[in-house]
Design a protein around this motif. Sequence first.
Motif, mmCIF file in Angstrom:
data_model
loop_
_atom_site.group_PDB
_atom_site.id
_atom_site.type_symbol
_atom_site.label_atom_id
_atom_site.label_comp_id
_atom_site.label_asym_id
_atom_site.label_seq_id
_atom_site.Cartn_x
_atom_site.Cartn_y
_atom_site.Cartn_z
ATOM 1 N N GLU A 121 0.847 -1.186 0.000
ATOM 2 C CA GLU A 121 0.000 0.000 0.000
ATOM 3 C C GLU A 121 0.885 1.240 0.000
ATOM 4 O O GLU A 121 1.825 1.310 0.785
ATOM 5 C CB GLU A 121 -0.920 0.033 1.215
ATOM 6 C CG GLU A 121 -1.898 1.183 1.112
ATOM 7 C CD GLU A 121 -2.880 1.257 2.293
ATOM 8 O OE1 GLU A 121 -2.763 0.473 3.245
ATOM 9 O OE2 GLU A 121 -3.747 2.119 2.239
ATOM 10 N N ALA A 262 1.847 -0.117 10.660
ATOM 11 C CA ALA A 262 1.531 -1.500 10.330
ATOM 12 C C ALA A 262 0.678 -1.548 9.074
ATOM 13 O O ALA A 262 0.237 -0.509 8.585
ATOM 14 C CB ALA A 262 0.778 -2.175 11.485
ATOM 15 N N GLU A 264 -2.457 -3.903 6.908
ATOM 16 C CA GLU A 264 -3.548 -4.869 7.072
ATOM 17 C C GLU A 264 -3.635 -5.934 5.984
ATOM 18 O O GLU A 264 -4.730 -6.455 5.732
ATOM 19 C CB GLU A 264 -4.874 -4.101 7.128
ATOM 20 C CG GLU A 264 -5.307 -3.429 5.796
ATOM 21 C CD GLU A 264 -4.895 -1.969 5.656
ATOM 22 O OE1 GLU A 264 -3.936 -1.563 6.324
ATOM 23 O OE2 GLU A 264 -5.529 -1.249 4.856
ATOM 24 N N HIS A 297 -6.572 -1.855 15.115
ATOM 25 C CA HIS A 297 -6.777 -1.125 13.857
ATOM 26 C C HIS A 297 -6.578 -2.049 12.652
ATOM 27 O O HIS A 297 -7.432 -2.128 11.766
ATOM 28 C CB HIS A 297 -5.802 0.049 13.804
ATOM 29 C CG HIS A 297 -5.882 0.873 12.555
ATOM 30 N ND1 HIS A 297 -6.577 2.049 12.485
ATOM 31 C CD2 HIS A 297 -5.350 0.679 11.323
ATOM 32 C CE1 HIS A 297 -6.481 2.551 11.267
ATOM 33 N NE2 HIS A 297 -5.729 1.745 10.534
ATOM 34 N N GLU A 298 -5.467 -2.748 12.627
ATOM 35 C CA GLU A 298 -5.187 -3.613 11.466
ATOM 36 C C GLU A 298 -6.186 -4.757 11.392
ATOM 37 O O GLU A 298 -6.639 -5.124 10.311
ATOM 38 C CB GLU A 298 -3.756 -4.142 11.508
ATOM 39 C CG GLU A 298 -2.662 -3.079 11.628
ATOM 40 C CD GLU A 298 -2.782 -1.919 10.643
ATOM 41 O OE1 GLU A 298 -3.289 -2.127 9.532
ATOM 42 O OE2 GLU A 298 -2.370 -0.792 11.012
ATOM 43 N N LYS A 319 -11.701 3.772 4.321
ATOM 44 C CA LYS A 319 -11.239 2.698 5.194
ATOM 45 C C LYS A 319 -10.461 3.227 6.394
ATOM 46 O O LYS A 319 -10.573 2.684 7.484
ATOM 47 C CB LYS A 319 -10.416 1.662 4.410
ATOM 48 C CG LYS A 319 -9.018 2.078 3.975
ATOM 49 C CD LYS A 319 -8.325 0.920 3.242
ATOM 50 C CE LYS A 319 -6.934 1.261 2.729
ATOM 51 N NZ LYS A 319 -5.872 1.234 3.762
ATOM 52 N N GLU A 320 -9.686 4.312 6.214
ATOM 53 C CA GLU A 320 -8.836 4.759 7.332
ATOM 54 C C GLU A 320 -9.621 5.549 8.379
ATOM 55 O O GLU A 320 -9.476 5.317 9.566
ATOM 56 C CB GLU A 320 -7.647 5.552 6.809
ATOM 57 C CG GLU A 320 -6.668 4.732 5.962
ATOM 58 C CD GLU A 320 -6.138 3.494 6.659
ATOM 59 O OE1 GLU A 320 -6.286 3.361 7.897
ATOM 60 O OE2 GLU A 320 -5.576 2.627 5.954
ATOM 61 N N TYR A 376 -1.400 9.892 3.366
ATOM 62 C CA TYR A 376 -1.669 9.116 4.578
ATOM 63 C C TYR A 376 -1.498 10.093 5.733
ATOM 64 O O TYR A 376 -0.521 10.049 6.479
ATOM 65 C CB TYR A 376 -0.752 7.892 4.653
ATOM 66 C CG TYR A 376 -1.199 6.860 3.650
ATOM 67 C CD1 TYR A 376 -0.997 7.057 2.290
ATOM 68 C CD2 TYR A 376 -1.892 5.736 4.058
ATOM 69 C CE1 TYR A 376 -1.479 6.139 1.363
ATOM 70 C CE2 TYR A 376 -2.364 4.814 3.138
ATOM 71 C CZ TYR A 376 -2.154 5.024 1.797
ATOM 72 O OH TYR A 376 -2.637 4.121 0.889
ATOM 73 N N TYR A 381 -6.810 10.342 8.208
ATOM 74 C CA TYR A 381 -6.976 9.396 9.313
ATOM 75 C C TYR A 381 -7.786 10.011 10.459
ATOM 76 O O TYR A 381 -8.878 9.553 10.778
ATOM 77 C CB TYR A 381 -5.601 8.970 9.849
ATOM 78 C CG TYR A 381 -4.961 7.844 9.075
ATOM 79 C CD1 TYR A 381 -4.560 8.013 7.754
ATOM 80 C CD2 TYR A 381 -4.740 6.606 9.661
ATOM 81 C CE1 TYR A 381 -3.956 6.982 7.048
ATOM 82 C CE2 TYR A 381 -4.139 5.561 8.972
ATOM 83 C CZ TYR A 381 -3.753 5.752 7.660
ATOM 84 O OH TYR A 381 -3.162 4.723 6.972
ATOM 85 N N GLN A 827 9.535 8.363 1.100
ATOM 86 C CA GLN A 827 8.380 8.534 1.987
ATOM 87 C C GLN A 827 8.791 9.146 3.320
ATOM 88 O O GLN A 827 8.128 10.036 3.851
ATOM 89 C CB GLN A 827 7.691 7.194 2.247
ATOM 90 C CG GLN A 827 6.857 6.729 1.068
ATOM 91 C CD GLN A 827 6.127 5.430 1.365
ATOM 92 O OE1 GLN A 827 5.983 5.022 2.516
ATOM 93 N NE2 GLN A 827 5.670 4.775 0.316
HETATM 94 N N1 ARG Z 1 -3.086 0.929 5.694
HETATM 95 C C1 ARG Z 1 -2.069 1.106 6.694
HETATM 96 C C2 ARG Z 1 -2.778 1.441 7.977
HETATM 97 O O1 ARG Z 1 -3.270 2.484 8.216
HETATM 98 C C3 ARG Z 1 -1.075 2.165 6.380
HETATM 99 C C4 ARG Z 1 -0.164 1.855 5.258
HETATM 100 C C5 ARG Z 1 0.390 3.078 4.689
HETATM 101 N N2 ARG Z 1 1.545 2.847 3.908
HETATM 102 C C6 ARG Z 1 2.146 3.789 3.212
HETATM 103 N N3 ARG Z 1 3.219 3.504 2.564
HETATM 104 N N4 ARG Z 1 1.716 5.018 3.144
HETATM 105 O O2 ARG Z 1 -3.001 0.636 8.778
#
Ligand code: ARG
Length: 876
Positions: A121, A262, A264, A297-298, A319-320, A376, A381, A827
Motif C-alpha cells: 500500500e 503496520a 492490514e 486497527h489492522e 477505510k482509514e 496518509y 486518518y 516517503q
Molecule cells: N493501511 C495502513 C494502515 O493504516 C497504512 C499503510 C500506509 N503505507 C504507506 N506507505 N503510506 O493501517
Amino acid sequence: KTIYLKDYRQPDYWIAETHLTFELFEDHALVHSRLAVQRNAEQGKKLPPLVLDGQQLQLISLALDDVELSEDSYQLDADHLTLHPGSAEFELAITTRIEPQNNTALEGLYKSGGMFCTQCEAEGFRKITYYLDRPDVMSRFTTTVIADRGDYPVLLSNGNPVASGEHEAGRHWATWEDPFPKPAYLFALVAGDLVLIQDSFTTMSGRDIDLRIYVEPENREQCGHAMDSLKRSMRWDEEVYGREYDLDIFMIVAVNDFNMGAMENKGLNIFNSSCVLAHPDTATDLAFQRVESVVAHEYFHNWSGNRVTCRDWFQLSLKEGFTVFRDSQFSGDMNSATVKRIEDVTFLRANQFAEDAGPMAHPVRPDSFIEIANFYTLTVYEKGSEVVGMLHTLCGADGFRKGTDLYFERHDGQAVTCDDFVKALEDANGLDLTRFKRWYSQAGTPRLEMNGHWDANAGEFRLLCRQSCPPTPGQTDKQPLVIPLRMALLDSQGAEMSLQLADETGSRGTETVLAITEAEQLFVFTGLREEPLPSLLRGFSAPVKMTYPYSRDDRVFLAKHDPDGFNRWEAAQALAVEVMQGLVTMAQAGRPLMLDQRMVDVYRSVLNNPELDPAMVAEIIRLPSEAYMVELAEQADIDAIHKVRETLRAELAQALHDDMLAVWQRLSVPQPYTPDAASVARRSLKNTLLGYLMLSESEEIVAACVRQFIEANNMTDRQAALVALVNSPFEEQKQAALAEFARQWQDYPLVMDQWFSVQAASGQPGGLERVQALMQHPAFNLRNPNKVRAVVGAFANQNLVNFHRLDGAGYGFLADQIITLNSLNPQIAARLMTPLTRWRKYDPARQALMQEQLQRIMATDDLSADVYEVVSKSLA
Ligand code: ARG
Ligand code: ZN
C-alpha cells in the motif's frame, strides 16, 4: 504529475486470477506471474491497449496465451508496460527481476535485517511485477515462495497454506491461496528465520481460528500483549459490529524496518516491531496502549478495508477514517473512554489543525494529489475518524450499527466510495446527509463562534451559533457544514438543567445534540428558573474551533463542576491556554510574568479530589503543549512560548509543592507491577507529578528520581525518571543515567529508540549539537525509519525551541537529512518536511531562513515525487 478524482474511470481490463511464484536469492529475486485477464465489458467491446503499472523492474520474459511476445509488440517506459491484446480474455505470463536487498525505500519487496517482507500500500506492488496496481482491480491470488530452507525456514503469504515441499539445492517452497478477491495493495509475502507464538480464537459461529505472531527469536517473550489485544479485538468486532473473521488463520509478522505503523494485508498483517513488541521491562504504558490500538486497527481493517475496499485512493478515508474511529471506540471500551477521548482531541488539535492551516491542507477526501503516499495524513486518518464519529452521533449508536450492517452487506467484495458509505447510513436511518457530506470535500478547520443571552423576565436562554471556515489552498469559498453540538446547561450548583427548546414540544432531557446546519442559527431554551452556564461541544462532538465568551471564573467553575468529565478537562485546558497567551504577551513586552492564582486554585482542587480518576488528574494538570500554542497563535513566538510554559510549570510546582508532594508520595509506595488500567492511571499521575517536583531542584527529589530510575520494576517508571533527569540541570546524574540506560539496553533497538528520542526532544540548550552527536552513535542508522523518527523527527517536531534557533542551523540540519533521505527513502524524507511546511507561522527572519532551506531542497537533483509535492506546495 497531478492526478484528479474527477478523472476517475473504471479500468479497461480486470484480472480474475493472479498466480505468483517468487524465487528469492541473496542478490536478486525472480517474480513469475500468470494473470487471467478479461476485458471490462462495461467499457465497451473494442480492445484498447492494456497498460500495466511497473517501476524499477527488469522485464525478463513476457508471454500472451503461452506465446512469447517479441520486443516490437509491446512498449516499456519508466512506469508502464503497454501491450495490445487480440482477444477479450487471455492469460499473461510475466517474469521480472528485482533486487530486494537494495530496496531502501521499503516499498515493494525488501529486506529488513535477515528477512524478506513487503509493503504494497498504496502503490508498492508495481515495484514487484507489472500489474493493474489500483484498488478497484480485485483478484484471487495464489502465491508460491521458494527460498533457502536454512536462512528462510518460514515462508508466508496471504490466505491459507495449501502445499509445501523441498526444492533443489537446500531450497524449499510453500504455496498460499487466498480465496477472497483483493486489490494488489493487500498482497504480502514474508520469508525469514522467525519464531512463532500461537493461540486460537473461537468465533461467534464456532469456527476455530489459528492465531500466529511471527518474530525474530530474541523477541519471543514480547508478544503476549499483542496476542491478547488481537483476541480482544476479534471479540469486540463481533459484539459491537457483528463482524466475524473469515479465514482459518490470522498472522502478524514484526519487522524492524517499516515506514509506517503496520499494514492490514489479508490474513498476514505486517507490523513495525514498535507496534507489536511489548514487555513491562522494555515498553512504557504508552507503548502498550499503542500496540493494543494498532493491533486492533489492522484487525478491524479486515472488514473496513479488505472485505469492502476503496474504489480509488481519493477514497482512502473510507477505510482509514472508519477504521481509526473503530479502533478509538475499542480503546475507549478497553480503558477509560474519557481519557482516550482527551488524548485523541489533544493530538488532533495540535497536529491535524496545523495541517489544515498549512500549505498541505486538503479535504478528508482529497480532489487531487501528486504522490498518494503523501496523503496518509492526519486529515485522512484523524479528521476522517472525527467525520465518522459525527455520523455516529447524528445516527445514534443503534442507527449507526444499522447503517454499517447495511454497508457491509451491500458492498461485501466491492471497491467503493465515501458516498456509498454515507448512502448506507442514510438508507438505514431514513436520513438526508447531503449537507453533512461537505465534511468530505471541504478542507480547513471550521470556526464556531457561540454567544449566549439570558432573558431573566422570559426565563429564556438564547444560544447564537455562527460558523465559518477560513480559506485553504485552492478552496476560497466555504459552505456551512452540519455541526453536531453536544451540550447541556448548568445551574449555579453545577447541576444539569432540563432542556426545552422554544419551537419544540417535548423536553430534550438534560443533555442534547443540536444540529447546527446554517451559517447563523439561534436556539432558544425556555422555562429556565435561573441563568445557566452552557457546557458546550461535550466530548468534542465536532472537529471545530469553538469560542464562547466565558470569563476566567466561568472556566474555573466548569473545571470544578461540569458533570461531563471531558468538558471539565476542556475548561481547565482553555483556562491554561488563556493564561499562557496572556503571559506570552507580557513576556514580549518585557514585563514580569504574573501567575493567575485561579490556575493554582483549579489544579489544587483537582489534585485533592479523591473522586477523580488519577489519569484524569494527570491530563488536567498537564499544560497545553508548545505545538498547540504555536498552532493557536497568529504568529508564533516560540522563544516566548517556551519560556512562558517553563516558567508557568515552575511556578505551579512551587505554589502546589506540598499538595503535589503528598499525592506523589502516596502514589510512590513500591508496588508489584501490573498493567491494568488503574495501575496505568496511577503511574501516569505519579510521573507527571515527578516532572513538576523536579523543577523545585531539591536534592531530595533528585535523589528520589535517581532511585526511581535505578529501582523501577517497569519501563514506564524508569523512562519517566530518565526524562525528568535529562530535562534537569543535574548534569552528573543525567549523564550517569543515560550511560547506564545505554549500557543496559544497547541490544534492544526499540528501547534505544526511547533513549534517542528523550534526548533529541529535550529543550535544554544545545539541542542541535546533541542531536548531531546522537547521529554518530553506533546504534543510530539513517536507513531505519524508527531511528530517524526517534532522533530527527523528535528534534524537529517536539524540540521547537532548539529546532527554531535564530541562526537557522536547525532548519539547515533538517534539510540535510531530507536531501539524504530523498534518495534513500522518499516517503520518510517527505514526512520529515512537515516542520518546514509551517514556515508562515513564524517571524519574518525565521520565515526567510525556512524558505531558504525549502529552496535548497527544491533545487536538489532527482527529487522524488514525494518530496517534490510537499516542497512545491509549501513554496506556492
Ligand atoms: N493501511 C495502513 C494502515 O493504516 C497504512 C499503510 C500506509 N503505507 C504507506 N506507505 N503510506 O493501517
Ligand atoms: Zn489503517
